[in-house]
Design an enzyme around this catalytic site. Structure first.
Site, short mmCIF file in Angstrom:
data_model
loop_
_atom_site.label_atom_id
_atom_site.label_comp_id
_atom_site.label_asym_id
_atom_site.label_seq_id
_atom_site.Cartn_x
_atom_site.Cartn_y
_atom_site.Cartn_z
N THR A 192 0.82 -1.22 0.00
CA THR A 192 0.00 0.00 0.00
C THR A 192 0.85 1.27 0.00
O THR A 192 0.33 2.35 -0.30
CB THR A 192 -0.88 0.06 1.26
OG1 THR A 192 0.00 0.15 2.41
CG2 THR A 192 -1.75 -1.18 1.39
N ASP A 229 16.98 2.80 -2.47
CA ASP A 229 16.45 2.65 -1.11
C ASP A 229 17.48 3.19 -0.12
O ASP A 229 18.53 2.59 0.09
CB ASP A 229 16.14 1.17 -0.84
CG ASP A 229 15.42 1.00 0.48
OD1 ASP A 229 15.93 1.48 1.52
OD2 ASP A 229 14.32 0.42 0.48
N ASP A 277 18.52 0.87 2.92
CA ASP A 277 19.40 -0.23 2.50
C ASP A 277 20.80 0.28 2.19
O ASP A 277 21.79 -0.39 2.49
CB ASP A 277 18.83 -0.94 1.27
CG ASP A 277 17.68 -1.85 1.64
OD1 ASP A 277 17.57 -2.24 2.83
OD2 ASP A 277 16.87 -2.17 0.74
C1 PRP Z 1 12.01 5.22 3.36
C2 PRP Z 1 12.55 6.60 3.66
C3 PRP Z 1 11.35 7.30 4.24
C4 PRP Z 1 10.22 6.70 3.46
C5 PRP Z 1 9.83 7.69 2.39
O1 PRP Z 1 11.95 4.45 4.49
O2 PRP Z 1 13.67 6.58 4.51
O3 PRP Z 1 11.17 7.06 5.61
O4 PRP Z 1 10.71 5.50 2.83
O5 PRP Z 1 8.72 7.22 1.71
P1 PRP Z 1 7.29 7.93 1.81
O6 PRP Z 1 7.54 9.38 1.65
O7 PRP Z 1 6.57 7.33 0.64
O8 PRP Z 1 6.66 7.57 3.11
P2 PRP Z 1 11.48 2.92 4.45
O9 PRP Z 1 10.01 2.83 4.67
O10 PRP Z 1 12.01 2.26 3.22
O11 PRP Z 1 12.12 2.32 5.74
P3 PRP Z 1 13.69 2.16 6.13
O12 PRP Z 1 14.26 3.52 6.34
O13 PRP Z 1 13.64 1.35 7.37
O14 PRP Z 1 14.36 1.44 4.98
N1 URA Z 2 12.24 5.35 0.16
C1 URA Z 2 13.51 5.28 -0.32
O1 URA Z 2 14.43 4.90 0.40
N2 URA Z 2 13.71 5.63 -1.60
C2 URA Z 2 12.73 6.05 -2.39
O2 URA Z 2 13.00 6.38 -3.57
C3 URA Z 2 11.42 6.10 -1.88
C4 URA Z 2 11.21 5.76 -0.59
#
Ligand code: PRP
Ligand code: URA
Length: 209
Positions: free
Chosen positions: A108, A200, A203
Site C-alpha cells: 500500500t 532505497d 538499505d
Molecule cells: C524510506 C525513507 C522514508 C520513506 C519515504 O523508508 O527513509 O522514511 O521511505 O517514503 P514515503 O515518503 O513514501 O513515506 P522505508 O520505509 O524504506 O524504511 P527504512 O528507512 O527502514 O528502509
Molecule cells: N524510500 C527510499 O528509500 N527511496 C525512495 O525512492 C522512496 C522511498
C-alpha cells in the site's frame, strides 16, 4: 506558512551527485549522508534566535552571541533518518534526539509505525525531523502529525531528496512546517520510489541489500 527551500549550494550538490551513483558503496554513502545533513542543518538553522553576551578573551571583553529561545530536538525517521543525526548533534550538542520508527507497507506504501521514543520535554522544543527521502510523503506526514499530537509547535522537515508528490502532501497536511530539501526530483515510479532518486536509502545507509 512554512516555505520550501531547495538548497542549491555547490558543496551539497557535489556530494549529492556522488550519493546518487549506484557505484557508491555503503561506507561512502553513509559519510555523504552525514556531510549533507550537516550542510543542510547549517542553512536550516539560519533563523535561530540569538542573544548578546559578553565574553572575556585573554585580551579584552568581546560582544558575542549565543543561541537563545527554544531548545532543539532532532527526530530521525527510522531507519534511514539515523544517518543524518550524528553530524547534526555534533553541530548542536545540546539538541536531544527522539526516534520515530516507520516503514512503508510494500503493497500500500502507507507508513506503519513500529517504534517511538521522544524526549520528555519534546513539546517545548523546536523539532527538526530528518529523513533522506520524501517520496509519497506518508512517512514524514505521519511523523509530523504524531509530534503535533505530542504538543510540538515548531517543526522543520529536512530531506535530502524529495518528490513533488511528497512535498505537496506536506504542504497540504502541514502548511506550517518549513521544508528543506537538497533536490526536488522528477516523480515517483510505480513502486513509489523517487525517480531518479538514489534507490532505497535505508538499505544503502545500512548495507542491507
Ligand atoms: C524510506 C525513507 C522514508 C520513506 C519515504 O523508508 O527513509 O522514511 O521511505 O517514503 P514515503 O515518503 O513514501 O513515506 P522505508 O520505509 O524504506 O524504511 P527504512 O528507512 O527502514 O528502509
Ligand atoms: N524510500 C527510499 O528509500 N527511496 C525512495 O525512492 C522512496 C522511498
Amino acid at each position: 506558512m512554512g516555505e520550501l527551500h531547495v538548497m542549491d549550494h555547490p558543496l551539497i550538490q557535489h556530494k549529492l551527485s556522488i550519493l546518487r551513483s549506484e557505484r557508491t558503496g555503503v561506507k561512502e554513502f553513509r559519510e555523504l549522508v552525514g556531510e549533507i545533513a550537516a550542510l543542510m542543518c547549517y542553512e536550516a538553522t539560519r533563523d535561530l534566535p540569538t542573544e548578546d553576551i559578553e565574553v572575556k578573551t585573554p585580551i579584552a571583553v568581546a560582544k558575542a552571541r549565543v543561541l537563545s529561545g527554544k531548545k532543539l530536538a532532532v527526530v530521525p525517521i527510522l531507519r534511514a533518518g539515523l544517518g543524518m543525526v550524528d553530524t547534526i548533534i555534533d553541530l548542536i550538542p545540546s539538541a536531544k534526539v527522539g526516534h520515530i520508527g516507520l516503514y512503508r507497507d510494500p503493497e500500500t506504501h502507507e507508513p506503519v509505525k513500529y517504534y517511538c521514543k521522544l524526549p520528555a520535554d519534546i513539546s517545548e522544543r523546536r523539532v527538526f525531523v530528518v529523513d533522506p527521502m520524501l517520496a509519497t510523503g506518508g512517512s514524514a506526514s505521519a511523523a509530523i502529525q504524531f509530534l503535533k499530537e505530542e504538543g510540538c509547535r515548531t517543526i522543520t522537515l529536512m530531506n535530502i531528496i524529495a518528490a513533488p508528490e511528497g512535498a505537496a502532501v506536506i504542504r497540504r497536511d502541514h502548511p506550517d512546517v518549513e521544508l528543506y530539501v537538497a533536490a526536488m526530483d522528477e516523480k515517483l515510479d510505480e513502486h513509489a520510489y523517487i525517480v531518479p532518486g538514489l534507490g532505497d536509502a535505508g538499505d544503502r545507509v545500512f548495507g542491507t541489500k
